[in-house]
Design a protein around this motif. Structure first.
Motif, short mmCIF file in Angstrom:
data_model
loop_
_atom_site.label_atom_id
_atom_site.label_comp_id
_atom_site.label_asym_id
_atom_site.label_seq_id
_atom_site.Cartn_x
_atom_site.Cartn_y
_atom_site.Cartn_z
N PRO A 342 21.93 2.93 -37.34
CA PRO A 342 22.29 4.23 -37.13
C PRO A 342 21.25 5.26 -37.30
CG PRO A 342 24.34 3.66 -37.41
CD PRO A 342 22.95 3.05 -38.27
N ARG A 343 20.47 4.30 -38.17
CA ARG A 343 19.41 5.57 -38.18
C ARG A 343 18.25 5.53 -37.22
NH1 ARG A 343 17.62 2.58 -44.04
NH2 ARG A 343 17.45 1.06 -42.72
N LEU A 344 17.94 4.48 -36.41
CA LEU A 344 17.28 4.02 -35.45
C LEU A 344 17.27 4.97 -34.08
CD1 LEU A 344 16.20 0.36 -35.83
CD2 LEU A 344 15.62 1.83 -36.38
N ALA A 345 18.98 5.27 -34.56
CA ALA A 345 19.27 6.26 -32.79
C ALA A 345 17.94 7.32 -32.87
CB ALA A 345 19.82 6.71 -33.65
N ALA A 346 17.17 7.81 -33.06
CA ALA A 346 16.32 9.19 -33.44
C ALA A 346 15.36 8.42 -32.32
CB ALA A 346 15.71 9.70 -34.46
N PHE A 347 14.44 7.26 -32.74
CA PHE A 347 13.47 6.83 -32.34
C PHE A 347 13.82 6.40 -30.97
CE2 PHE A 347 12.46 6.24 -36.74
CZ PHE A 347 11.79 6.71 -36.81
N VAL A 348 15.20 5.66 -30.88
CA VAL A 348 15.76 4.72 -29.12
C VAL A 348 15.68 6.01 -28.35
CG1 VAL A 348 17.73 3.45 -28.46
CG2 VAL A 348 16.82 3.03 -30.28
N GLU A 349 16.34 7.20 -29.10
CA GLU A 349 16.48 8.60 -28.31
C GLU A 349 15.28 8.93 -27.41
OE1 GLU A 349 17.32 12.52 -28.38
OE2 GLU A 349 18.65 11.57 -30.05
N GLU A 350 13.80 8.49 -28.29
CA GLU A 350 12.63 9.70 -27.76
C GLU A 350 12.17 8.16 -26.93
OE1 GLU A 350 11.61 12.32 -31.82
OE2 GLU A 350 11.26 9.55 -31.81
N VAL A 351 12.87 7.35 -26.84
CA VAL A 351 11.68 5.68 -26.24
C VAL A 351 12.13 6.53 -24.47
CG1 VAL A 351 11.60 3.20 -25.17
CG2 VAL A 351 11.70 4.28 -28.12
N ALA A 352 12.99 6.94 -24.13
CA ALA A 352 13.16 7.21 -22.84
C ALA A 352 11.80 8.10 -22.45
CB ALA A 352 14.50 7.93 -22.08
N THR A 353 11.42 9.40 -23.24
CA THR A 353 10.96 11.14 -23.16
C THR A 353 9.19 10.19 -23.08
OG1 THR A 353 11.25 11.66 -24.82
CG2 THR A 353 11.72 12.14 -22.14
N ALA A 354 9.11 9.46 -24.18
CA ALA A 354 7.74 8.56 -24.80
C ALA A 354 6.53 8.47 -23.45
CB ALA A 354 7.88 7.67 -25.59
N GLN A 355 5.32 8.48 -24.42
CA GLN A 355 4.06 7.84 -23.06
C GLN A 355 3.15 7.17 -23.70
OE1 GLN A 355 3.00 11.49 -21.30
NE2 GLN A 355 1.15 11.88 -22.43
#
Length: 398
Positions: A342-355
């Motif tokens: 679950p610690r990686l959830a923040a990184f996963v969430e951000e990928v969708a709006t990353a560039q």
């Protein structure tokens, strides 16, 4: 975003080095592959994963590792003579430079269903896809759970909350937050989440939105909630400060987790990069590498594409990312990874709006990045106001 301490200007030089182009290719049953992981942890698993995908395709892989500083000069020399390896794993900011040579195969026939659109977009050059990442990395906010509990604080979601928490947690030799503002691409990489989330653009470095983002960092340093030494700290240094208890929060990537986990008494959480307003979405830079296919003959290209298709599948994407400390490009694999840790959830969430860092400027990105990290240095170490520093940065671009 590993290995960013190496200056992009040096990496992107056209000077020839190494054994250069030519030398012919092995027979059609053996594909050539090149990367710069000779001294990196990923090197222990990369050949294994590649060989497994090669076996599924009915070919063998001839591996070659090249030191990072020599990597792009070597590839650019090979591209000039149309002798690029069948497969090359390149840092994503380098893709436009390599694609511009005409030496790469457009990946038109490679299925991308199930991959994050942001990652697919990062591999495009002039409308065509030339690179696909098996996994990516990015930046999020780490926080010391014990210190937050003792202070009665919740992890910050906005810039105001970040500033308030950083000031409240600054005590003695401990700073509230740490980040890397070093005068290299690494400093730009760390600043870009704040820069882009504020609505700024690399095509106009002195916009009001850019000034607002740099003012946030300046305010944290001037309030002594962040150390003046951030202008010399790499991301590894920032991680050391956090592990030592000298910073209550830090901006860093998922690749730090193996090191952090070695300190058993350190309890930490990870949340997305704070945003300027509750309605904003974090826009973080995509870090990591992309697979490319070099022009050769139709038979070799088809086999290289088949190997690449295997590498991008959910299973291999997940295996690669676990080994590298990355987030899988395959969305299902990314969700699976976050469920397991679950610690990686923040990184996963951000990928969708990353560039991608090169999304706005393509091959002109390195020059803008240099202007940006020079502006950060001028502001935090040189005493210039954010307006003055960014105005000079914009002027330097001509």
């Amino acid at each position: 975003m590993k290995r960013l301490a190496v200056a992009l200007a040096a990496v992107l030089t056209l000077a020839a080095c190494g054994d250069g182009a030519g030398g012919g290719r092995p027979d059609a049953g053996t594909l050539t592959e090149i990367d710069y992981y000779e001294a990196a942890p990923q090197n222990t698993q990369l050949p294994k994963i590649l060989d497994e995908c090669a076996a599924q395709t009915g070919v063998k892989i001839e591996h070659q590792q090249v030191p990072r500083a020599q990597f792009m000069p070597k590839l650019l020399q090979q591209a000039s003579s149309r002798s690029l390896p069948d497969l090359a794993l390149v840092d994503n900011p380098d893709l436009p430079q390599l694609a511009a040579t005409g030496g790469l195969v457009p990946l038109k026939d490679l299925p991308t269903e199930g991959l994050y659109p942001s990652i697919v977009a990062a591999g495009k050059y002039k409308g065509d896809t030339y690179g696909i990442a098996p996994g990516v990395n990015g930046l999020a906010l780490y926080y010391n759970q014990d210190l937050f509990t003792q202070a009665g604080l919740q992890p910050p979601k906005t810039w105001d909350e970040l500033t308030a928490a950083a000031k409240a947690l600054t005590k003695g030799n401990r700073y509230g937050v740490a980040f890397s503002a070093v005068g290299t691409e690494e400093g730009s990489f760390q600043f870009e989440p704040f820069f882009w989330t504020a609505g700024a653009s690399l095509s106009k470095l002195d916009s009001p939105e850019a000034v607002r983002a740099l003012s946030l960092w300046q305010d944290l340093v001037q309030a002594k909630a962040a150390s003046k030494s951030v202008v010399t700290w790499t991301q590894a240094d920032v991680n050391d400060q956090f592990m030592a208890g000298n910073a209550a929060m830090m901006v860093n990537g998922p690749w730090q987790l193996p090191t952090l986990d070695k300190k058993a008494d350190l309890k930490f959480g990870i949340v997305p990069i704070p945003i300027p307003a509750p309605t904003a979405k974090p826009v973080t830079p995509l870090g990591g590498e992309m697979w490319t296919v070099g022009h050769s003959d139709p038979q070799r290209e088809a086999k290289a594409l088949a190997v690449l298709k295997c590498l991008l599948g959910p299973d291999k994407s997940l295996e690669w990312s676990k080994d590298a400390g990355y987030i899988p490009s395959n969305q299902a694999a990314a969700r699976q990874l976050a469920q397991g840790d679950p610690r990686l959830a923040a990184f996963v969430e951000e990928v969708a709006t990353a560039q991608a860092r090169t999304a706005e400027l393509g091959t002109a990105y390195p020059k803008a990045s240099e202007a940006l990290f020079n502006a950060i240095q001028a502001c935090l170490a040189g005493g210039k106001s954010p307006e003055e520093a960014l105005k000079a940065a914009q002027a330097s671009l001509g």
